[in-house]
Design an enzyme around this catalytic site. Structure first.
Site, PDB file in Angstrom:
ATOM      1  N   ASP A  34      12.370  -1.401  28.944  1.00 50.19           N
ATOM      2  CA  ASP A  34      11.864  -2.772  28.881  1.00 50.19           C
ATOM      3  C   ASP A  34      12.458  -3.546  27.707  1.00 50.19           C
ATOM      4  O   ASP A  34      11.956  -4.596  27.338  1.00 50.19           O
ATOM      5  CB  ASP A  34      10.335  -2.786  28.804  1.00 50.19           C
ATOM      6  CG  ASP A  34       9.818  -2.105  27.539  1.00 50.19           C
ATOM      7  OD1 ASP A  34      10.642  -1.502  26.812  1.00 50.19           O
ATOM      8  OD2 ASP A  34       8.606  -2.179  27.284  1.00 50.19           O
ATOM      9  N   ASN A  35      13.518  -3.005  27.078  1.00 49.52           N
ATOM     10  CA  ASN A  35      14.273  -3.638  25.995  1.00 49.52           C
ATOM     11  C   ASN A  35      13.593  -3.544  24.630  1.00 49.52           C
ATOM     12  O   ASN A  35      14.021  -4.203  23.685  1.00 49.52           O
ATOM     13  CB  ASN A  35      14.593  -5.107  26.304  1.00 49.52           C
ATOM     14  CG  ASN A  35      15.948  -5.508  25.768  1.00 49.52           C
ATOM     15  OD1 ASN A  35      16.889  -4.714  25.773  1.00 49.52           O
ATOM     16  ND2 ASN A  35      16.069  -6.732  25.286  1.00 49.52           N
ATOM     17  N   GLU A  36      12.539  -2.722  24.523  1.00 52.70           N
ATOM     18  CA  GLU A  36      11.977  -2.457  23.205  1.00 52.70           C
ATOM     19  C   GLU A  36      12.996  -1.713  22.354  1.00 52.70           C
ATOM     20  O   GLU A  36      13.737  -0.857  22.840  1.00 52.70           O
ATOM     21  CB  GLU A  36      10.710  -1.594  23.314  1.00 52.70           C
ATOM     22  CG  GLU A  36       9.461  -2.358  23.675  1.00 52.70           C
ATOM     23  CD  GLU A  36       8.224  -1.471  23.605  1.00 52.70           C
ATOM     24  OE1 GLU A  36       8.321  -0.360  23.032  1.00 52.70           O
ATOM     25  OE2 GLU A  36       7.183  -1.879  24.125  1.00 52.70           O
ATOM     26  N   HIS A 127      23.292 -20.289   3.858  1.00 48.92           N
ATOM     27  CA  HIS A 127      23.478 -21.703   4.182  1.00 48.92           C
ATOM     28  C   HIS A 127      22.923 -22.596   3.079  1.00 48.92           C
ATOM     29  O   HIS A 127      23.477 -23.658   2.790  1.00 48.92           O
ATOM     30  CB  HIS A 127      22.796 -22.018   5.512  1.00 48.92           C
ATOM     31  CG  HIS A 127      22.989 -23.421   5.972  1.00 48.92           C
ATOM     32  ND1 HIS A 127      24.225 -23.946   6.274  1.00 48.92           N
ATOM     33  CD2 HIS A 127      22.099 -24.430   6.167  1.00 48.92           C
ATOM     34  CE1 HIS A 127      24.099 -25.207   6.647  1.00 48.92           C
ATOM     35  NE2 HIS A 127      22.819 -25.521   6.578  1.00 48.92           N
ATOM     36  N   ASP A 167      31.083 -32.242   5.203  1.00 49.54           N
ATOM     37  CA  ASP A 167      29.915 -33.116   5.054  1.00 49.54           C
ATOM     38  C   ASP A 167      29.528 -33.163   3.585  1.00 49.54           C
ATOM     39  O   ASP A 167      29.991 -32.363   2.763  1.00 49.54           O
ATOM     40  CB  ASP A 167      28.735 -32.661   5.928  1.00 49.54           C
ATOM     41  CG  ASP A 167      28.356 -31.216   5.685  1.00 49.54           C
ATOM     42  OD1 ASP A 167      28.362 -30.781   4.517  1.00 49.54           O
ATOM     43  OD2 ASP A 167      28.067 -30.497   6.659  1.00 49.54           O
ATOM     44  N   LYS A 190      29.649 -38.171   7.243  1.00 44.84           N
ATOM     45  CA  LYS A 190      29.341 -38.318   8.671  1.00 44.84           C
ATOM     46  C   LYS A 190      27.870 -38.649   8.861  1.00 44.84           C
ATOM     47  O   LYS A 190      27.020 -38.395   8.010  1.00 44.84           O
ATOM     48  CB  LYS A 190      29.693 -37.042   9.429  1.00 44.84           C
ATOM     49  CG  LYS A 190      28.751 -35.866   9.189  1.00 44.84           C
ATOM     50  CD  LYS A 190      29.111 -34.699  10.098  1.00 44.84           C
ATOM     51  CE  LYS A 190      28.044 -33.622  10.078  1.00 44.84           C
ATOM     52  NZ  LYS A 190      27.846 -32.964   8.816  1.00 44.84           N
ATOM     53  N   SER A 221      28.956 -24.729  17.011  1.00 48.35           N
ATOM     54  CA  SER A 221      29.548 -25.250  18.247  1.00 48.35           C
ATOM     55  C   SER A 221      30.947 -25.806  18.017  1.00 48.35           C
ATOM     56  O   SER A 221      31.681 -26.056  18.971  1.00 48.35           O
ATOM     57  CB  SER A 221      28.648 -26.339  18.842  1.00 48.35           C
ATOM     58  OG  SER A 221      28.576 -27.448  17.959  1.00 48.35           O
ATOM     59  N   THR A 224      31.461 -30.495  14.638  1.00 49.09           N
ATOM     60  CA  THR A 224      31.660 -31.113  13.329  1.00 49.09           C
ATOM     61  C   THR A 224      33.088 -30.893  12.826  1.00 49.09           C
ATOM     62  O   THR A 224      33.747 -31.818  12.347  1.00 49.09           O
ATOM     63  CB  THR A 224      30.657 -30.551  12.311  1.00 49.09           C
ATOM     64  OG1 THR A 224      29.331 -30.925  12.706  1.00 49.09           O
ATOM     65  CG2 THR A 224      30.928 -31.084  10.916  1.00 49.09           C
TER      66      THR A 224
END
Length: 310
Positions: A34-36, A127, A167, A190, A221, A224
């Protein structure tokens, strides 16, 4: 000491083990039907200084649970000290409330790792630096800047080079690289109309006739970066490359890099990449196993980690 590897980045874990000239601890981290997540450590770790190497990259939740369960297994096996080695710390972009009734998920993840039983954390290029303060245990935040700076020195003549922050928020990071290379700095200003979209507004600095390198901590993605590269080319830059610490590269990122104006995208191997990324001619990977391995060695020997930043 012992090294325990989760499944998020086995290649990097093995490279770190090779750098330290020691084997990975025998263990199984697997899934039930069950992906545990289930983990069993097949060596004695009682009284040992154990480093669990696990990036919380995609799939972030599965990899985070693997880390927490491995830490719990080590606590119950009476390990003397447990260090969570997270080359990439997922959820780091959720470091503050961005609106009403929103979470600070980075703090929640820090609490979970601490409560699971970790004694300290080793990560790279958070980050936001203040995330170190989210932990109530010692936390070392390595920077990939020395590794990436050396790669730039080896491949780019510095006479016409300019480092560019994509940025305003990344100016401190970009300035650190520019000062290390003794080159000029520019900034892309930006405006982001909505999440996941960016609109370049202005270039701060004269990039005409310069070879530009965009420098940031995460490429997700790729929107930027590509928009910034287009703006730099339009402002007269001869060509644009990008050096990024963590290649998340989700969705159409690889296609955007392939089709866009970037000369090349250089990332570290903090996140294990799929074949699509590895086979892209415009994307190149710089190893960080020596950096991570040396930091682990210094922590185990109770030596200074900050010396690595010099």
């Amino acid at each position: 000491m012992k090294l325990l590897a989760g499944n998020s980045n086995r290649t990097l874990s093995q490279a770190i083990a090779d750098h330290l000239d020691m084997p990975l601890t025998k263990a199984q981290v697997k899934r039930f039907a069950d992906n545990e997540v289930f983990a069993v450590i097949e060596e004695n770790v009682r009284g040992e200084d154990v480093f669990v190497i696990q990036s919380t990259s995609y799939p972030a939740n599965d990899n985070l649970m693997e880390l927490l369960i491995c830490i719990d297994a080590l606590v119950r096996a009476s390990a003397r000290r447990i260090t969570a080695v997270m080359p990439y710390f997922g959820y780091a972009r959720q470091d503050r409330k961005t609106g009403g009734r929103t979470p600070i998920s980075a703090k929640l993840v820090a609490n979970m790792i601490t409560r699971a039983g970790a004694d300290r954390v080793l990560t790279m290029d958070l980050h936001a630096g203040q995330i170190q303060g989210f932990f109530d245990i010692p936390t070392d935040n390595l920077v990939a800047t020395p590794v990436l700076a050396q790669d730039i020195r080896d491949r780019y003549p510095r006479g016409n080079l300019m480092i560019v922050s994509p940025d305003v928020g990344g100016v401190v990071r970009a300035r650190s690289l520019a000062e290390r290379l003794n080159v000029d700095l520019a900034i892309v200003d930006k405006r982001r109309p909505r999440a996941g979209e960016s609109e370049v507004m202005n270039i701060i600095g004269d990039v005409a006739g310069r070879e530009c390198i965009l420098f940031d901590d995460i490429v997700d993605s790729g929107g930027t970066l590509v928009n910034a590269a287009k703006a730099l080319i339009a402002a007269g830059a001869t060509n644009v490359s990008a050096y990024i610490s963590h290649g998340v590269l989700s969705g159409p990122a690889v296609q955007r890099v392939t089709d866009g104006p970037l000369k090349e995208l250089v990332i570290t191997d903090s996140i294990e990449q799929p074949h699509e990324v590895l086979s892209c001619s415009k994307i190149r990977t710089v190893p960080v196993a020596p950096l991570m391995g040396e930091a682990i060695r210094r922590i185990a020997n109770e030596e200074s980690v900050s010396k690595l930043f010099d």
